[in-house]
Design a protein around this motif. Structure first.
Motif, short mmCIF file in Angstrom:
data_model
loop_
_atom_site.label_atom_id
_atom_site.label_comp_id
_atom_site.label_asym_id
_atom_site.label_seq_id
_atom_site.Cartn_x
_atom_site.Cartn_y
_atom_site.Cartn_z
N SER A 72 0.32 -8.16 -3.90
CA SER A 72 -0.42 -7.29 -4.84
C SER A 72 0.50 -6.28 -5.52
N ASP A 106 -2.79 -12.24 -0.26
CA ASP A 106 -3.17 -11.56 -1.52
C ASP A 106 -2.64 -10.12 -1.53
N TYR A 107 -2.81 -9.45 -0.41
CA TYR A 107 -2.35 -8.05 -0.30
C TYR A 107 -0.83 -7.96 -0.41
N GLN A 110 -5.24 -3.98 7.80
CA GLN A 110 -4.42 -4.82 6.91
C GLN A 110 -3.39 -3.98 6.16
N ASN A 111 -3.85 -2.92 5.52
CA ASN A 111 -2.97 -2.09 4.70
C ASN A 111 -2.30 -1.05 5.61
N GLU A 171 -6.41 -13.20 2.68
CA GLU A 171 -6.43 -11.80 2.23
C GLU A 171 -5.09 -11.11 2.48
N ASP A 227 0.84 -1.22 0.00
CA ASP A 227 0.00 0.00 0.00
C ASP A 227 0.86 1.25 0.00
#
Ligand code: IDP
Length: 140
Positions: free
Chosen positions: A69, A65-66, A112-113, A62, A13
């Motif tokens: 990404s 995945d993040y 998460q981010n 998740e 992110d």
């Protein structure tokens, strides 16, 4: 106080939003020295291995995945009490709970981010540095 090494990730992110320089400035301004650094894009197996301790947690899929990404910046940081000091500089896992002046308060988007990772103890610091760096990729 002993000189320690810890492991850091500037997460996707933050890299995506062009925040590498801002976060590195916070890190070096805090007195931590960079002993190794690279920009990488993890594949699924690498990220699953890194977060293996969380594999039973509901957010594991998740999270992986993040983490795959986009690219991340991994680094080995050194300084007095580096592990605890870097955890303090990052702030709470959930940016909403992070104290002002921390990386996550400044840049984290959600639980998460949250822009950065730092090892949580001496054993994990050693394992995590070795998971991403060979000895010849670290300066003395
Ligand atoms: P830490 O990164 O502050 O040490 P951990 O509990 O070890 O926090 O969690 C690892 C990472 O997993 C967090 O940094 C965050 O990206 C993600 N995470 C933690 N808790 C949650 C959650 O409840 N939902 C989604 N992602 C989470």
């Amino acid at each position: 106080m002993a000189i320690e090494r810890t492991f850091s990730i500037i997460k996707p992110d933050a890299v995506e939003r062009g925040l590498i320089a801002e976060i590195l400035k916070m890190i070096t301004d805090s007195g931590l020295k960079i002993k190794g650094m690279k920009l990488i894009h993890m594949d699924r197996a690498k990220a699953e291995g890194f977060y293996a301790v969380h594999k039973e947690r509901p957010f594991f899929g998740e999270l992986v995945d993040y983490m795959i990404s986009g690219p991340v910046v991994v680094s080995c940081l050194e300084g007095e009490n580096a592990i605890e000091n870097y955890r303090k500089l990052m702030g709470a896992t959930n940016p909403a709970d992070a104290e002002e002046g921390t990386i996550r308060a400044a840049y984290g988007q959600n639980i998460q981010n949250n822009s950065c990772h730092g090892s949580d103890g001496p054993d994990t610091a050693k394992t995590e540095v070795a998971y991403f760096f060979n000895d010849d990729e670290l300066v003395g």
